[in-house]
Design a protein around this motif. Structure first.
Motif, PDB file in Angstrom:
ATOM      1  N   HIS A  48      -1.141  30.285  28.909  1.00 36.22           N
ATOM      2  CA  HIS A  48      -1.102  29.930  27.734  1.00 36.22           C
ATOM      3  C   HIS A  48      -1.694  28.632  27.349  1.00 36.22           C
ATOM      4  N   ILE A  52       5.154  28.080  24.866  1.00 35.30           N
ATOM      5  CA  ILE A  52       5.693  29.568  24.946  1.00 35.30           C
ATOM      6  C   ILE A  52       7.130  29.815  24.470  1.00 35.30           C
ATOM      7  N   SER A  68       3.662  33.206  22.739  1.00 35.74           N
ATOM      8  CA  SER A  68       3.276  31.764  22.490  1.00 35.74           C
ATOM      9  C   SER A  68       2.945  31.431  21.159  1.00 35.74           C
TER      10      SER A  68
END
Length: 283
Positions: A48, A52, A68
């Motif tokens: 990501h 998150i 996310s």
């Protein structure tokens, strides 16, 4: 009180159990897999590009799924060393929560600040349904095959028809923001900034009981079919029996101010706040 692991620089936001001796923690950019026997992480997943906010384990598919602030949902194969299987990109803004459908184990439900609820099928790895709201949604849960319940930090909860993708009822009664809710076999249970916990009957959506709390709650989750855990921003934790309507356990410590998330796993409560992951034994 025991500090499990320090993630001060990574700003942890969510925690789930992966196995009897492992938890997963979502933070900035990274998912940490922590071995509870040694209180250290043994694997990091960096896929990501921002915080998150939510993690979910699919038992049926053996997937770890993350949501996310970067507006994506990512699916990792646990049996293949957490290899990235798929990325859902349909949300247009932060994905705030993920929940497993209680009706269909193939499906997960996401809630987003783009004012939508999405239902995804993990078998086909596809988006199957969208619910459009007028404000950002923080949490959604399936009630039974016909309904989804959602929360957008207003003073009420919304009941959605899965058939029509529309709101069919509002659960009104709180006098301030509803921060969290959970569902058992009999009630939808909500907690609010008005320092109350309300029990809404599943059969008719009427408010059956209101319980006054001594602090401002920020999270509630079922421990089993009869007991729930409630946390607040002041380091307080309550284990509440929904049958007897009695507080069974009450913990308070200044070390756990501003709890983002918590997990009860094998008699231990794991807490997430900006300083890291902590634990306390409540049995």
């Amino acid at each position: 009180m025991k500090r499990e692991i320090s993630l001060i620089q990574q700003s942890p936001r969510c925690v789930i159990a992966i196995s009897s001796n492992c938890i997963a923690v979502g933070a900035m950019y990274t998912i940490y897999l922590i071995n509870l026997n040694i209180s250290e992480y043994y694997l990091t997943i960096k896929e990501h590009s921002s915080f998150i906010y939510s993690l979910l384990k699919s038992e049926k598919f053996n997937y770890l799924i993350s949501a996310s602030n970067d507006s994506t949902i990512k699916v990792f194969s646990m049996k293949n060393n957490y290899r990235l299987v798929h990325t859902f990109t349909e949300h247009k803004s932060s994905v705030i929560s993920l929940t497993q459908s209680t009706i269909n184990q193939d499906e997960i439900i996401s809630s987003s600040s783009d004012k939508t609820i999405h239902i995804y099928n993990l078998q086909s790895l596809s988006l199957t349904q969208i619910f459009n709201d007028d404000s950002q949604i923080f949490l959604s849960r399936t009630l039974h095959p016909n309904y989804i319940i959602s929360n957008n930090y207003g003073h009420s909860l919304k009941v959605w028809s899965i058939d029509s993708s529309s709101v069919i009822a509002l659960l009104k009664g709180h006098e301030s923001f509803v921060f969290s809710f959970t569902i058992n076999y009999k009630y939808i249970i909500s907690v609010s900034q008005d320092k109350t916990m309300k029990f809404w009957e599943i059969s008719n959506f009427n408010c059956k009981k209101t319980v006054m709390l001594n602090s401002y709650p920020n999270y509630i989750e079922m421990l089993n079919k009869d007991k729930c855990i409630i946390t607040d921003n002041e380091g307080g934790v309550i284990i509440y029996n929904t049958l007897s309507h009695q507080v069974e356990t009450q913990i308070k410590t200044k070390e756990l101010m501003s709890i983002f998330s918590s997990l009860v796993h094998q008699g231990i409560i794991y807490y997430i706040n900006v300083k890291g992951v902590f634990s306390v034994n409540y049995i």
